[in-house]
Design a protein around this motif. Sequence first.
Motif, PDB file in Angstrom:
ATOM      1  N   LEU A 189       9.556   2.505   7.613  1.00 27.34           N
ATOM      2  CA  LEU A 189       9.048   1.422   6.500  1.00 27.34           C
ATOM      3  C   LEU A 189       7.308   1.506   5.958  1.00 27.34           C
ATOM      4  O   LEU A 189       6.497   1.588   7.171  1.00 27.34           O
ATOM      5  CB  LEU A 189       9.057   0.392   7.086  1.00 27.34           C
ATOM      6  N   SER A 190       7.292   1.678   5.345  1.00 22.83           N
ATOM      7  CA  SER A 190       5.824   1.466   5.088  1.00 22.83           C
ATOM      8  C   SER A 190       5.457   0.700   3.353  1.00 22.83           C
ATOM      9  O   SER A 190       6.145   0.790   2.112  1.00 22.83           O
ATOM     10  CB  SER A 190       4.682   3.446   4.254  1.00 22.83           C
ATOM     11  N   ILE A 191       4.396  -0.197   3.639  1.00 19.32           N
ATOM     12  CA  ILE A 191       4.222  -1.293   2.529  1.00 19.32           C
ATOM     13  C   ILE A 191       3.183  -1.082   2.406  1.00 19.32           C
ATOM     14  O   ILE A 191       2.194  -1.008   2.226  1.00 19.32           O
ATOM     15  CB  ILE A 191       5.091  -2.920   2.961  1.00 19.32           C
ATOM     16  N   ASN A 192       2.888  -1.284   0.789  1.00 16.16           N
ATOM     17  CA  ASN A 192       1.133  -1.017   0.399  1.00 16.16           C
ATOM     18  C   ASN A 192       1.683  -1.350  -0.719  1.00 16.16           C
ATOM     19  O   ASN A 192       2.640  -1.551  -1.829  1.00 16.16           O
ATOM     20  CB  ASN A 192       0.903   0.438   0.274  1.00 16.16           C
ATOM     21  N   HIS A 193       0.459  -1.954  -1.374  1.00  8.95           N
ATOM     22  CA  HIS A 193       0.218  -2.743  -2.526  1.00  8.95           C
ATOM     23  C   HIS A 193       0.265  -1.714  -3.479  1.00  8.95           C
ATOM     24  O   HIS A 193       1.131  -1.555  -4.860  1.00  8.95           O
ATOM     25  CB  HIS A 193      -1.254  -3.139  -3.356  1.00  8.95           C
ATOM     26  N   ASN A 194       0.586   0.312  -3.300  1.00 13.29           N
ATOM     27  CA  ASN A 194       0.230   0.940  -4.514  1.00 13.29           C
ATOM     28  C   ASN A 194       1.378   2.036  -3.876  1.00 13.29           C
ATOM     29  O   ASN A 194       1.746   2.003  -2.123  1.00 13.29           O
ATOM     30  CB  ASN A 194      -0.953   1.829  -4.053  1.00 13.29           C
ATOM     31  N   GLY A 195       2.545   2.188  -4.965  1.00 11.86           N
ATOM     32  CA  GLY A 195       3.996   2.041  -4.538  1.00 11.86           C
ATOM     33  C   GLY A 195       3.417   4.060  -3.914  1.00 11.86           C
ATOM     34  O   GLY A 195       4.324   4.513  -2.865  1.00 11.86           O
ATOM     35  N   LYS A 196       2.846   4.897  -4.050  1.00 18.78           N
ATOM     36  CA  LYS A 196       2.426   6.444  -4.273  1.00 18.78           C
ATOM     37  C   LYS A 196       2.272   6.254  -3.142  1.00 18.78           C
ATOM     38  O   LYS A 196       1.993   7.308  -1.650  1.00 18.78           O
ATOM     39  CB  LYS A 196       1.693   6.443  -5.303  1.00 18.78           C
ATOM     40  N   ASP A 197       0.761   4.926  -2.790  1.00 17.37           N
ATOM     41  CA  ASP A 197       0.306   5.165  -1.004  1.00 17.37           C
ATOM     42  C   ASP A 197       1.037   4.903   0.598  1.00 17.37           C
ATOM     43  O   ASP A 197       1.135   5.736   1.326  1.00 17.37           O
ATOM     44  CB  ASP A 197      -0.784   4.466  -0.947  1.00 17.37           C
ATOM     45  N   ALA A 198       2.360   3.965  -0.266  1.00 19.20           N
ATOM     46  CA  ALA A 198       3.402   3.466   0.568  1.00 19.20           C
ATOM     47  C   ALA A 198       3.934   4.924   1.087  1.00 19.20           C
ATOM     48  O   ALA A 198       4.452   4.731   2.430  1.00 19.20           O
ATOM     49  CB  ALA A 198       4.515   2.519  -0.026  1.00 19.20           C
ATOM     50  N   GLU A 199       4.366   5.649  -0.171  1.00 21.29           N
ATOM     51  CA  GLU A 199       5.452   6.421   0.424  1.00 21.29           C
ATOM     52  C   GLU A 199       4.557   8.323   1.029  1.00 21.29           C
ATOM     53  O   GLU A 199       4.829   8.674   2.038  1.00 21.29           O
ATOM     54  CB  GLU A 199       6.147   7.507  -0.970  1.00 21.29           C
ATOM     55  N   ARG A 200       3.174   7.825   1.134  1.00 19.66           N
ATOM     56  CA  ARG A 200       2.631   8.737   1.458  1.00 19.66           C
ATOM     57  C   ARG A 200       2.461   8.967   2.414  1.00 19.66           C
ATOM     58  O   ARG A 200       2.534   9.520   3.618  1.00 19.66           O
ATOM     59  CB  ARG A 200       1.303   9.174   0.886  1.00 19.66           C
ATOM     60  N   GLN A 201       2.539   7.608   3.119  1.00 23.19           N
ATOM     61  CA  GLN A 201       1.935   7.477   4.560  1.00 23.19           C
ATOM     62  C   GLN A 201       3.138   7.283   5.024  1.00 23.19           C
ATOM     63  O   GLN A 201       3.461   7.679   6.842  1.00 23.19           O
ATOM     64  CB  GLN A 201       1.178   5.606   4.451  1.00 23.19           C
ATOM     65  N   ALA A 202       4.783   7.243   4.341  1.00 19.07           N
ATOM     66  CA  ALA A 202       5.648   6.946   5.300  1.00 19.07           C
ATOM     67  C   ALA A 202       6.006   8.838   5.188  1.00 19.07           C
ATOM     68  O   ALA A 202       6.434   8.735   6.649  1.00 19.07           O
ATOM     69  CB  ALA A 202       6.819   6.647   4.963  1.00 19.07           C
ATOM     70  N   GLN A 203       5.546   9.560   4.763  1.00 19.60           N
ATOM     71  CA  GLN A 203       6.238  10.990   4.783  1.00 19.60           C
ATOM     72  C   GLN A 203       5.528  11.543   5.683  1.00 19.60           C
ATOM     73  O   GLN A 203       5.132  12.589   6.772  1.00 19.60           O
ATOM     74  CB  GLN A 203       5.704  11.476   3.224  1.00 19.60           C
ATOM     75  N   LYS A 204       3.848  10.354   5.742  1.00 20.15           N
ATOM     76  CA  LYS A 204       3.208  11.843   7.281  1.00 20.15           C
ATOM     77  C   LYS A 204       4.242  11.279   8.539  1.00 20.15           C
ATOM     78  O   LYS A 204       4.303  12.347   9.691  1.00 20.15           O
ATOM     79  CB  LYS A 204       1.949  10.596   7.607  1.00 20.15           C
ATOM     80  N   ILE A 205       4.636  10.112   8.911  1.00 28.35           N
ATOM     81  CA  ILE A 205       5.633   9.840  10.420  1.00 28.35           C
ATOM     82  C   ILE A 205       6.638  10.705   9.947  1.00 28.35           C
ATOM     83  O   ILE A 205       7.470  11.042  11.098  1.00 28.35           O
ATOM     84  CB  ILE A 205       5.755   8.071   9.989  1.00 28.35           C
ATOM     85  N   HIS A 206       7.473  11.010   8.928  1.00 27.87           N
ATOM     86  CA  HIS A 206       8.303  11.292   8.984  1.00 27.87           C
ATOM     87  C   HIS A 206       8.722  12.945   9.095  1.00 27.87           C
ATOM     88  O   HIS A 206       8.898  13.455  10.161  1.00 27.87           O
ATOM     89  CB  HIS A 206       9.477  11.283   6.887  1.00 27.87           C
ATOM     90  N   LYS A 207       6.866  13.119   8.929  1.00 28.68           N
ATOM     91  CA  LYS A 207       6.926  15.008   9.071  1.00 28.68           C
ATOM     92  C   LYS A 207       6.497  15.287  10.892  1.00 28.68           C
ATOM     93  O   LYS A 207       7.030  15.747  11.372  1.00 28.68           O
ATOM     94  CB  LYS A 207       5.635  15.303   9.127  1.00 28.68           C
ATOM     95  N   LEU A 208       5.969  14.065  11.780  1.00 32.85           N
ATOM     96  CA  LEU A 208       5.887  13.576  13.288  1.00 32.85           C
ATOM     97  C   LEU A 208       8.083  13.729  13.810  1.00 32.85           C
ATOM     98  O   LEU A 208       7.812  13.868  14.821  1.00 32.85           O
ATOM     99  CB  LEU A 208       5.409  12.744  13.759  1.00 32.85           C
ATOM    100  N   CYS A 209       8.078  13.346  12.747  1.00 32.28           N
ATOM    101  CA  CYS A 209      10.123  12.482  13.461  1.00 32.28           C
ATOM    102  C   CYS A 209      10.815  13.912  13.189  1.00 32.28           C
ATOM    103  O   CYS A 209      11.523  14.230  14.001  1.00 32.28           O
ATOM    104  CB  CYS A 209      10.606  11.672  12.306  1.00 32.28           C
ATOM    105  N   GLU A 210      10.367  14.475  12.122  1.00 37.60           N
ATOM    106  CA  GLU A 210      10.824  15.937  12.090  1.00 37.60           C
ATOM    107  C   GLU A 210      10.486  17.728  13.147  1.00 37.60           C
ATOM    108  O   GLU A 210      11.285  17.939  14.174  1.00 37.60           O
ATOM    109  CB  GLU A 210      10.328  17.173  10.756  1.00 37.60           C
TER     110      GLU A 210
END
Length: 277
Positions: A189-210
Amino acid sequence: MIRSILLALDESTASASAQKLAIGMAKKLNAHIAGIGVLDEPWITAPEAVPLGAAAFKVELDTQLLDDAKRRVHSLEAGFKKAAEEAQCNYHIIDAEGFPAEEIEKAIVSHDILILGRDANFHFFPLRGMAVSVEQLLKDSPLPIILTPPEESFGKDIIFAYDGSLAAARAIHMALLLEIHKDKDVHILSINHNGKDAERQAQKIHKLCERHGVAAKVHGIESKEKPWNIMSTLVEELNIGMIVLGAYGHSGIASFFTGSTMKGLIQKAKVPLFLYH
């Protein structure tokens, strides 16, 4: 992998939930569990102003209060012993005297994780807000803490809450290393005023999880709402049983998941919080 759990014993409802969670984890992971009961003698016998001639009365009252507190601590330890034996867990009891946070900090270095109730205060009466001992442990503990709410019915899966801060990154790394996610579905879960920034942050952790072999679902949410409102909704929708987040990051109240916002979440969360800084 978690090999040893330290459980703080207290009479609060949240501490009863902590014991249930800790013993369940110990049994599932075949981990050792230690229950620590602390008699806060310095607090009970602290000097205070008394009327002339009343010093002897205070000494007598302190003795009575100490005897009652000892009885209640030993009752908690006996209850933990019974529960651990019924679950067939490898356990031991730490019977300590002194300032609770300090005694727990001394013991924690021999374990992988500390589990305690969010309203634990070790003084045998309810408090409003977070107890000083709990707040001190959150700030000082070198190891992760799982803080439980009063409710005992938890969901199954887990949220990794990431706001881009180092505190949140460290908490997620530690959760992955301890395999706190084992047999759970992981939601990032990543929450941000900007949806693209929220998605970008979450993808960093997704890569770590992978890279840890963990299949996780990403939730990059654009919102100006308070984070715990969004989390509360997701907890119910996704059958969440735990939230992983950073505690007391350097970014202060500007961060979504640290500082004063984290304190608010601690009081409102309906599931255990895995906290690390």
